[in-house]
Design a protein around this motif. Sequence first.
Motif, PDB file in Angstrom:
ATOM      1  N   VAL B  44      52.941  56.455  33.276  1.00 17.09           N
ATOM      2  CA  VAL B  44      52.158  55.605  34.170  1.00 17.09           C
ATOM      3  C   VAL B  44      50.674  55.816  33.934  1.00 17.09           C
ATOM      4  O   VAL B  44      49.906  54.857  33.790  1.00 17.09           O
ATOM      5  N   THR B  45      50.257  57.081  33.834  1.00 14.40           N
ATOM      6  CA  THR B  45      48.835  57.359  33.614  1.00 14.40           C
ATOM      7  C   THR B  45      48.357  56.734  32.312  1.00 14.40           C
ATOM      8  O   THR B  45      47.270  56.161  32.242  1.00 14.40           O
ATOM      9  N   THR B  47      49.779  54.196  30.677  1.00 15.84           N
ATOM     10  CA  THR B  47      49.801  52.728  30.767  1.00 15.84           C
ATOM     11  C   THR B  47      48.520  52.254  31.433  1.00 15.84           C
ATOM     12  O   THR B  47      47.981  51.208  31.084  1.00 15.84           O
ATOM     13  N   TYR B  48      48.032  53.046  32.360  1.00 13.90           N
ATOM     14  CA  TYR B  48      46.769  52.683  32.992  1.00 13.90           C
ATOM     15  C   TYR B  48      45.643  52.633  31.966  1.00 13.90           C
ATOM     16  O   TYR B  48      44.943  51.638  31.832  1.00 13.90           O
ATOM     17  N   GLY B  51      46.848  50.030  28.922  1.00 13.63           N
ATOM     18  CA  GLY B  51      47.130  48.642  29.269  1.00 13.63           C
ATOM     19  C   GLY B  51      46.163  48.055  30.272  1.00 13.63           C
ATOM     20  O   GLY B  51      45.511  47.043  30.006  1.00 13.63           O
ATOM     21  N   VAL B  52      46.060  48.693  31.442  1.00 18.30           N
ATOM     22  CA  VAL B  52      45.291  48.093  32.525  1.00 18.30           C
ATOM     23  C   VAL B  52      43.835  47.924  32.138  1.00 18.30           C
ATOM     24  O   VAL B  52      43.206  46.912  32.426  1.00 18.30           O
ATOM     25  N   ILE B 152      54.809  49.246  25.865  1.00 20.15           N
ATOM     26  CA  ILE B 152      55.057  48.455  27.081  1.00 20.15           C
ATOM     27  C   ILE B 152      53.901  47.496  27.334  1.00 20.15           C
ATOM     28  O   ILE B 152      54.108  46.335  27.703  1.00 20.15           O
ATOM     29  N   SER B 153      52.677  47.983  27.115  1.00 24.56           N
ATOM     30  CA  SER B 153      51.508  47.185  27.512  1.00 24.56           C
ATOM     31  C   SER B 153      51.333  45.938  26.663  1.00 24.56           C
ATOM     32  O   SER B 153      50.955  44.884  27.169  1.00 24.56           O
ATOM     33  N   VAL B 156      53.083  42.710  27.729  1.00 26.53           N
ATOM     34  CA  VAL B 156      52.526  42.266  29.011  1.00 26.53           C
ATOM     35  C   VAL B 156      51.184  41.582  28.779  1.00 26.53           C
ATOM     36  O   VAL B 156      50.914  40.485  29.291  1.00 26.53           O
TER      37      VAL B 156
END
Lengths: 157, 259
Positions: B44-45, B47-48, B51-52, B152-153, B156
């Motif tokens: 999660v960290t 992906t942040y 990706g984010v 994953i990113s 998306v």
Amino acid sequence: MMKIRQVEIVVGAFMAAGLVALFFLAMQVSNLSAFTTGEGYAVTARFDNIGGLKVRSPVAMAGVRLGRVVEIRYDQSSYEALVTLRIESQYDQIPDDTFAKIYTSGLLGEQYIGLDPGGSEEMLVDGGEITMTQSALVLEEIIGQFLFSKAEEKGFE
Amino acid sequence: MLDALARFGRHGMAALERFGRAHLLFLQIVAGITSLLPRPGLLVTQTYSVGVRTIVIVTVSGLFVGMVLSLQGYYVLSQFAAEDSLGVMVAASLVRELGPVVTALLFAGRAGSALTAEIGLMKATEQLSGLEMMAVDPVRRILTPRFFAGLISMPVLAVLFSAIGALGGYFVGVGLLGVDDGAFWSQMQAKIDWNEDVINGVIKSLVFGLVCTWIALFQGYDSVPTSEGVSRATTRTVVHSALAVLVLDFVLTAMMFGE
């Protein structure tokens, strides 16, 4: 440094945004919402010449799209094109003496199969065949015929 | 003459060696998924940060690419009086090609270079050796979460790019140039196929995400642990990623859409 909780929320929002975008592509951009080729029933038709007809070309009756062309094959024994149409299952009231013609939408548009309903009591079912068909118009042939008839007119004068 | 030949051979061997190391590292990274699964927080960290934080550049580019496509497409299509097909043209180019490819190029520039620099600096400041001293495998602890975050990113981001691009094309086409609203969407829906176009685009973006992240991680992990080495590795990441994406795009397109 952001708190772990905040990071998790933002990542969750990121993945959700991706899903929303995918949903948008599915519903608004692509044909997923309208019609998937898996459902409906299949009907075959033989044509002398299919012109520019392609797999996925529309099948329409009275201008309304009822299905799509799913397969085009060549029958070596009869020298004809064997076209398989898949019609949506909700349209199950098509007489079995329906006439299938290949039309062009617009002057330069793509070709599609137009159905003209017959008067039979029997309806088309899965695996049925449309026996009455009319080939695509080939522009060169029409121009050729036109020139030929013109020349004949001249000849009689 | 002989010297040149020898040098050529040495370079070739070195390149082959790097190529082999990259593949071995890839296997190690993927095998690391076993130690990632019990700790999804790491993913999660990452992906942040992968990706984010790439979302802004991707959405803004998507919007403008869609708008430009619409403008240019209108110019050509109006010569054939086929403006109604504008929606198809914009959506097909976005979903099939530009979405995955441009997103991958941006991703390599924004996230890939950051990954290389981060890992290269970890190596230069001996943080990676530090982890090893503590009996923590740096590949599993550092590289694996970043790799899967990138994997994953990318899809998306690419899907977001395409969706926003289609909206941008809509604003310019319908709002500015006066194409018919209904024709824009209905032609698009009639011609764009879910499996053929959208899913293939997503598959492309998955492949690009894998390759870009892999190149970035390998370049960082394999960099010479000096400031110059890290800077070179970062440059190589962007160059190699861009080349790999464009070449792979051709191969994938030929496989998917070539009949």
